[in-house]
Design a protein around this motif. Structure first.
Motif, mmCIF file in Angstrom:
data_model
loop_
_atom_site.group_PDB
_atom_site.id
_atom_site.type_symbol
_atom_site.label_atom_id
_atom_site.label_comp_id
_atom_site.label_asym_id
_atom_site.label_seq_id
_atom_site.Cartn_x
_atom_site.Cartn_y
_atom_site.Cartn_z
ATOM 1 N N GLY A 46 0.929 -1.016 0.221
ATOM 2 C CA GLY A 46 -0.433 -0.251 0.142
ATOM 3 C C GLY A 46 0.423 1.204 -0.037
ATOM 4 O O GLY A 46 1.455 1.091 -0.318
ATOM 5 N N ARG A 47 0.319 2.882 0.329
ATOM 6 C CA ARG A 47 0.996 3.804 0.395
ATOM 7 C C ARG A 47 0.022 4.728 0.766
ATOM 8 O O ARG A 47 -1.247 4.688 1.062
ATOM 9 C CB ARG A 47 0.982 4.162 -0.981
ATOM 10 N N LEU A 48 0.867 5.279 1.963
ATOM 11 C CA LEU A 48 1.022 6.850 2.759
ATOM 12 C C LEU A 48 1.317 7.787 2.460
ATOM 13 O O LEU A 48 2.339 8.243 1.552
ATOM 14 C CB LEU A 48 1.566 6.029 4.353
ATOM 15 N N ILE A 49 0.562 8.810 1.534
ATOM 16 C CA ILE A 49 0.316 10.367 1.684
ATOM 17 C C ILE A 49 0.789 11.155 3.109
ATOM 18 O O ILE A 49 -0.330 11.461 3.462
ATOM 19 C CB ILE A 49 0.360 10.642 0.856
ATOM 20 N N ALA A 50 1.678 11.661 3.917
ATOM 21 C CA ALA A 50 1.385 12.746 4.691
ATOM 22 C C ALA A 50 1.695 13.767 4.355
ATOM 23 O O ALA A 50 2.625 14.981 2.903
ATOM 24 C CB ALA A 50 2.342 12.637 5.688
ATOM 25 N N PHE A 51 1.127 15.257 5.056
ATOM 26 C CA PHE A 51 1.135 16.119 5.105
ATOM 27 C C PHE A 51 1.449 16.891 6.187
ATOM 28 O O PHE A 51 0.762 16.764 7.411
ATOM 29 C CB PHE A 51 -0.319 16.940 4.168
ATOM 30 N N ASP A 52 2.408 17.748 6.204
ATOM 31 C CA ASP A 52 2.209 19.342 6.873
ATOM 32 C C ASP A 52 2.872 20.304 6.514
ATOM 33 O O ASP A 52 3.919 20.103 6.147
ATOM 34 C CB ASP A 52 2.978 18.766 8.258
ATOM 35 N N GLN A 53 2.750 20.815 6.884
ATOM 36 C CA GLN A 53 3.199 22.878 6.886
ATOM 37 C C GLN A 53 4.421 22.666 7.352
ATOM 38 O O GLN A 53 5.391 24.189 7.145
ATOM 39 C CB GLN A 53 2.859 23.407 6.616
ATOM 40 N N ASP A 54 4.564 22.537 8.473
ATOM 41 C CA ASP A 54 5.566 22.896 9.889
ATOM 42 C C ASP A 54 6.712 22.469 9.381
ATOM 43 O O ASP A 54 7.463 20.378 8.679
ATOM 44 C CB ASP A 54 5.518 21.950 10.842
ATOM 45 N N ASP A 66 10.686 4.384 4.761
ATOM 46 C CA ASP A 66 9.840 3.200 4.609
ATOM 47 C C ASP A 66 9.663 3.961 2.721
ATOM 48 O O ASP A 66 9.017 4.849 2.509
ATOM 49 C CB ASP A 66 8.555 3.653 5.018
ATOM 50 N N ARG A 67 9.477 2.917 1.895
ATOM 51 C CA ARG A 67 9.400 3.019 0.077
ATOM 52 C C ARG A 67 7.985 3.231 0.094
ATOM 53 O O ARG A 67 7.414 4.141 -1.140
ATOM 54 C CB ARG A 67 9.576 1.847 -0.191
ATOM 55 N N SER A 68 7.120 3.108 0.975
ATOM 56 C CA SER A 68 5.626 3.606 0.543
ATOM 57 C C SER A 68 5.155 4.596 1.352
ATOM 58 O O SER A 68 3.926 4.944 1.165
ATOM 59 C CB SER A 68 4.979 2.233 1.797
ATOM 60 N N PHE A 69 6.434 5.072 1.579
ATOM 61 C CA PHE A 69 5.913 6.769 2.512
ATOM 62 C C PHE A 69 6.130 7.508 1.442
ATOM 63 O O PHE A 69 7.465 7.556 1.124
ATOM 64 C CB PHE A 69 6.688 7.147 3.395
ATOM 65 N N THR A 70 5.310 9.085 1.305
ATOM 66 C CA THR A 70 5.567 10.565 0.702
ATOM 67 C C THR A 70 5.241 11.285 1.791
ATOM 68 O O THR A 70 4.209 10.827 2.396
ATOM 69 C CB THR A 70 5.340 9.928 -0.900
ATOM 70 N N PHE A 71 6.246 12.605 1.614
ATOM 71 C CA PHE A 71 5.720 13.658 3.173
ATOM 72 C C PHE A 71 5.607 14.242 2.184
ATOM 73 O O PHE A 71 6.648 14.722 1.153
ATOM 74 C CB PHE A 71 6.769 13.753 3.629
ATOM 75 N N CYS A 72 4.426 15.476 1.844
ATOM 76 C CA CYS A 72 4.454 16.619 0.947
ATOM 77 C C CYS A 72 4.529 18.140 2.268
ATOM 78 O O CYS A 72 3.751 17.971 3.159
ATOM 79 C CB CYS A 72 3.155 17.245 0.660
ATOM 80 N N GLN A 73 5.102 18.885 2.260
ATOM 81 C CA GLN A 73 5.172 19.956 2.942
ATOM 82 C C GLN A 73 4.514 20.821 2.802
ATOM 83 O O GLN A 73 4.522 21.672 1.726
ATOM 84 C CB GLN A 73 6.817 20.428 2.989
#
Length: 301
Positions: A46-54, A66-73
């Protein structure tokens, strides 16, 4: 990562998402990564996309390999745009833990806490120009009255606004202690801490456009969550909770539910829990922040 932020109702949030190993999930409030790490544990393919502006949250996210993880600032009000940039058009679940992280509160230089003296900043995204000091020193008295009343739910919002505008003429607001000293004479006796917390909440919401961001985000959830997918939102004050409840029940943050020609309700979600889930007494004992948390869960129709 628990030193950064202790996630509230972690077990309840993860359970509510009903995670499928190969599903795609979004954590729009990454913070210290507590919820994200638990979601990743359950993914296989599966896949997880996470968001945080901080910026501080971004540093925490960089620890996850983890290769399943993508972070978006980014602010979650831009969720749909960033999902599209990452090739995602539909997801199986979205988690939002609204409000402010323990790390932000415990950093005096951020100005979020009533407990420490610090600059009147309160920006979650340090690149924006509006600060709490600017709001206090430059907003018209009517605007301050509205903010204190609507976002802080102060009973004496008009008096507070007047006091701020009088005080800033000779002493512009720079630090959190300046604000507390100015409002001390009108803070309810014995309830000063709660009063100041409401004032700080009002300023934080205004600086970070939290209500607009929440409204934009909620309306995007209907577009991106696949049928049977879950929306899990935890809020910490009545203003947020009311918006979440309305959106789940009526398909919009304000106003009544729309209906089609045949009288069928037009809304993307059905509520899973009629009343919000609250933290156990045991959790509240270990984490005071959990006391005001209300968790709402909805499923895409």
């Amino acid at each position: 990562m628990s030193n950064y932020h202790q996630p509230v109702m972690l077990h309840e949030c993860i359970e509510a998402l009903q995670i499928q190993a190969e599903g795609t999930y979004v954590d729009v409030t990454f913070g210290g990564g507590g919820h994200s790490l638990k979601i990743l544990e359950k993914l296989e393919g599966g896949r997880l996309i996470a968001f945080d502006q901080d910026e501080d949250a971004k540093h925490e996210a960089e620890k996850i390999k983890d290769r399943s993880f993508t972070f978006c600032q980014a602010n979650f009000m831009y969720m749909k745009r960033y999902l599209k940039l990452n090739g995602v058009t539909a997801v199986n679940g979205i988690l939002a833990d609204l409000g402010i992280s323990s790390h932000q509160i415990d950093s005096p230089e951020r100005g979020f806490s009533t407990r420490f003296d610090g600059p009147l900043d309160m920006r979650m995204d340090k690149t924006i120009s509006l600060t709490a000091a600017k709001v206090l020193n430059e907003y018209h008295e009517d605007q301050l009255h509205k903010i204190f009343g609507m976002y802080g739910e102060l009973k004496n919002a008009k008096t507070a606004a007047k006091l701020v505008t009088q005080r800033r003429v000779t002493n512009p607001f720079q630090r959190t202690e300046d604000l507390k000293a100015a409002l001390q004479p009108i803070a309810p006796r014995g309830k000063e801490n709660k009063y100041f917390a409401q004032v700080f909440q009002a300023l934080r919401i205004e600086v970070n456009e939290e209500m607009k961001a929440l409204e934009d985000f909620l309306h995007q959830c209907g577009d991106v969550i696949a049928e049977g997918g879950r929306l899990v939102v935890m809020s910490y004050h009545s203003l947020e909770d009311r918006m979440v409840k309305n959106y789940i029940n009526k398909g919009k943050v304000f106003g009544e539910v729309d209906k089609d020609f045949f009288g069928n309700e037009l809304k993307p979600f059905k509520a899973i829990n009629r009343k919000p889930i609250e933290a156990s007494e045991e959790e509240v004992e270990h984490n005071k922040r959990a006391r005001s948390a209300k968790l709402r869960v909805a499923e895409k129709i």
